[in-house]
Write an enzyme that holds these catalytic residues in place. Sequence first.
Site, short mmCIF file in Angstrom:
data_model
loop_
_atom_site.label_atom_id
_atom_site.label_comp_id
_atom_site.label_asym_id
_atom_site.label_seq_id
_atom_site.Cartn_x
_atom_site.Cartn_y
_atom_site.Cartn_z
N GLY A 45 0.84 -1.19 0.00
CA GLY A 45 0.00 0.00 0.00
C GLY A 45 0.87 1.24 0.00
CD GLN A 50 3.34 5.79 2.91
OE1 GLN A 50 2.40 5.22 2.36
NE2 GLN A 50 4.34 5.15 3.46
CB CYS A 98 5.15 2.05 7.51
SG CYS A 98 4.61 3.57 6.71
CG LEU A 99 6.58 1.16 1.42
CD1 LEU A 99 6.01 1.50 0.05
CD2 LEU A 99 7.69 0.13 1.32
CG HIS A 140 -0.54 0.84 7.54
ND1 HIS A 140 0.40 0.49 8.47
CD2 HIS A 140 0.09 1.64 6.63
CE1 HIS A 140 1.57 1.08 8.14
NE2 HIS A 140 1.40 1.76 7.03
CD GLU A 141 -1.19 2.17 2.91
OE1 GLU A 141 -0.84 3.35 2.73
OE2 GLU A 141 -0.39 1.26 3.20
CG HIS A 144 0.13 6.51 5.69
ND1 HIS A 144 1.24 7.03 6.30
CD2 HIS A 144 0.42 5.21 5.46
CE1 HIS A 144 2.16 6.08 6.44
NE2 HIS A 144 1.68 4.95 5.94
NI NI Z 1 2.57 3.08 5.86
#
Ligand code: NI
Length: 190
Positions: A45, A50, A98-99, A140-141, A144
Amino acid sequence: MILPIVAYGHPTLKKVGVDIEADYPELQTLIENMWETMYAAAGVGLAAPQVNKSIRLFVIDASPFAEEHPVTKDFKKVFINAHIVEEQGEAWTMGEGCLSLPGMNEEVTRKPSITIRYLDEDFEPYEETFDGILARIIQHEYDHINGILYVDRLPSLKRVLLKGKLRDISEGKVDVDYRMTFPRTRKKVR
Ligand code: NI
């Protein structure tokens, strides 16, 4: 085009994203670039904050989980202007990465079922309920686009213990094999 992913500590990760209109400039290009960026980083995701855009947009391709969780097999979706209507059930815990937080994975507690309203990439509206791992990835997304990271959901003692690691990430002192922007160094790696 692969976009740089902003690391922990970047101010955009703390901002609440705004809803967008169908005429948002170059939206389809942004969505394409987000897919490309997510796949290049081997993520499931990616949310617009991000890639330094404070808007309510995220993309998910949950299929890497398909072997363990068959429900994720063909789950590839764009979520625009998402708003969770309801979260239900007995909270459960699962490891999340998480990226924007490379090299970390922590146990996060969330409710197992969500009902969410959103638009797809053609601005068609949906209201759907998701459970289990799909709910987890969406939550999670969704966090963000509300300026929340999974580390914000950890117990405060745990956060204290992770402080050094988080500082290292924000300063770019971390091994990462995808393109990132680190807020404390203003340096792009790779
Ligand atoms: Ni993330």
